[in-house]
Write a protein that holds these residues in place. Structure first.
Motif, PDB file in Angstrom:
ATOM      1  N   THR A 184       0.808   7.808  -5.136  1.00 16.85           N
ATOM      2  CA  THR A 184      -0.811   8.258  -4.547  1.00 16.85           C
ATOM      3  C   THR A 184      -1.305   8.049  -3.491  1.00 16.85           C
ATOM      4  OG1 THR A 184      -1.435   7.985  -7.284  1.00 16.85           O
ATOM      5  CG2 THR A 184      -3.163   8.358  -5.501  1.00 16.85           C
ATOM      6  N   ARG A 185      -0.780   6.221  -3.069  1.00 20.23           N
ATOM      7  CA  ARG A 185      -1.190   6.275  -1.056  1.00 20.23           C
ATOM      8  C   ARG A 185      -1.012   6.830  -0.053  1.00 20.23           C
ATOM      9  NH1 ARG A 185      -2.341   1.673  -4.209  1.00 20.23           N
ATOM     10  NH2 ARG A 185      -0.070   0.592  -3.946  1.00 20.23           N
ATOM     11  N   ARG A 186       0.617   7.397  -0.567  1.00 20.84           N
ATOM     12  CA  ARG A 186       0.753   7.715   0.536  1.00 20.84           C
ATOM     13  C   ARG A 186       0.308   9.403   0.251  1.00 20.84           C
ATOM     14  NH1 ARG A 186       5.555   5.300  -2.486  1.00 20.84           N
ATOM     15  NH2 ARG A 186       6.201   7.163  -3.090  1.00 20.84           N
ATOM     16  N   HIS A 187      -0.122  10.173  -0.701  1.00 18.35           N
ATOM     17  CA  HIS A 187      -0.742  11.404  -0.621  1.00 18.35           C
ATOM     18  C   HIS A 187      -1.797  11.450   0.236  1.00 18.35           C
ATOM     19  CE1 HIS A 187      -1.530  15.344  -2.235  1.00 18.35           C
ATOM     20  NE2 HIS A 187      -2.857  15.194  -2.521  1.00 18.35           N
ATOM     21  N   LEU A 188      -2.757  10.201  -0.275  1.00 17.52           N
ATOM     22  CA  LEU A 188      -4.220  10.274   0.090  1.00 17.52           C
ATOM     23  C   LEU A 188      -3.982  10.035   2.015  1.00 17.52           C
ATOM     24  CD1 LEU A 188      -5.734   8.094  -2.141  1.00 17.52           C
ATOM     25  CD2 LEU A 188      -6.349   9.871  -1.109  1.00 17.52           C
ATOM     26  N   LEU A 189      -2.634   8.769   2.134  1.00 15.04           N
ATOM     27  CA  LEU A 189      -2.570   9.502   3.785  1.00 15.04           C
ATOM     28  C   LEU A 189      -2.124  10.381   4.517  1.00 15.04           C
ATOM     29  CD1 LEU A 189      -0.408   5.553   3.920  1.00 15.04           C
ATOM     30  CD2 LEU A 189      -3.033   6.291   4.657  1.00 15.04           C
ATOM     31  N   ASP A 190      -1.323  11.186   3.622  1.00 14.64           N
ATOM     32  CA  ASP A 190      -1.073  12.375   4.147  1.00 14.64           C
ATOM     33  C   ASP A 190      -2.172  13.252   4.382  1.00 14.64           C
ATOM     34  OD1 ASP A 190       1.675  11.965   4.239  1.00 14.64           O
ATOM     35  OD2 ASP A 190       1.756  12.700   2.650  1.00 14.64           O
TER      36      ASP A 190
ATOM     37  N   ALA B  35       0.836  -0.656  -0.166  1.00  7.28           N
ATOM     38  CA  ALA B  35       0.109   0.356  -0.264  1.00  7.28           C
ATOM     39  C   ALA B  35       0.565   1.345  -0.419  1.00  7.28           C
ATOM     40  CB  ALA B  35      -0.632   0.272   1.215  1.00  7.28           C
ATOM     41  N   LEU B  36       1.743   1.558   1.150  1.00 13.86           N
ATOM     42  CA  LEU B  36       2.815   2.146   0.754  1.00 13.86           C
ATOM     43  C   LEU B  36       3.351   2.622  -0.356  1.00 13.86           C
ATOM     44  CD1 LEU B  36       3.935   1.782   4.515  1.00 13.86           C
ATOM     45  CD2 LEU B  36       2.098   3.539   3.752  1.00 13.86           C
ATOM     46  N   ALA B  37       3.872   1.900  -1.749  1.00 12.18           N
ATOM     47  CA  ALA B  37       4.876   2.001  -2.843  1.00 12.18           C
ATOM     48  C   ALA B  37       3.960   2.717  -3.463  1.00 12.18           C
ATOM     49  CB  ALA B  37       4.855   0.540  -3.045  1.00 12.18           C
ATOM     50  N   SER B  38       2.926   2.157  -3.552  1.00 12.12           N
ATOM     51  CA  SER B  38       2.642   4.267  -4.432  1.00 12.12           C
ATOM     52  C   SER B  38       2.200   5.548  -3.712  1.00 12.12           C
ATOM     53  CB  SER B  38       0.730   3.488  -4.621  1.00 12.12           C
ATOM     54  OG  SER B  38       0.124   5.040  -5.550  1.00 12.12           O
TER      55      SER B  38
END
Length: 110
Positions: A21-27, A16-19
């Motif tokens: 985009t997903r890291r941006h959503l988590l931020d 999940a953290l490899a993307s």
């Protein structure tokens, strides 16, 4: 190599953290809980379906939780999986790096 600390859900977290985009959503969720609509609005370069697919990956990894409020879905960051990764991987490496820097600073070759 397998250890007692191996946790199959860690693979889901790393994937999940490899993307970016997903890291941006988590931020975004780290700053404050948000609705699905707010997350879609914050990522205008992606269509709603793509954002929802990314959110499903994050939910499967246990990084995001959600609840329905009327027609809206309110999402928030679930930080425990990241803490588990930190405790297992990052903290030990950081401690080793600090120890190495300390030895270099004091002239101790180790």
């Amino acid at each position: 190599m397998s250890t007692q600390q191996d946790n199959p859900s860690d693979d889901l977290v790393f994937k999940a953290l490899a993307s970016s985009t997903r890291r941006h959503l988590l931020d975004l969720l780290r700053d404050a809980p948000r609705t699905t609509g707010a997350l879609c609005a914050a990522t205008p370069d992606l269509d709603r379906t793509t954002v929802l697919q990314h959110l499903r990956v994050l939910e499967r990894a246990g990084l995001v939780t959600g609840r329905r409020v009327g027609r809206e879905r309110h999402l928030q960051l679930a930080p425990l999986p990241i803490k588990r990764i930190h405790d297992r991987w990052i903290s030990d490496y950081a401690r080793a790096a600090v120890d190495l820097l300390d030895r270099l600073d004091t002239g101790d070759p180790g």
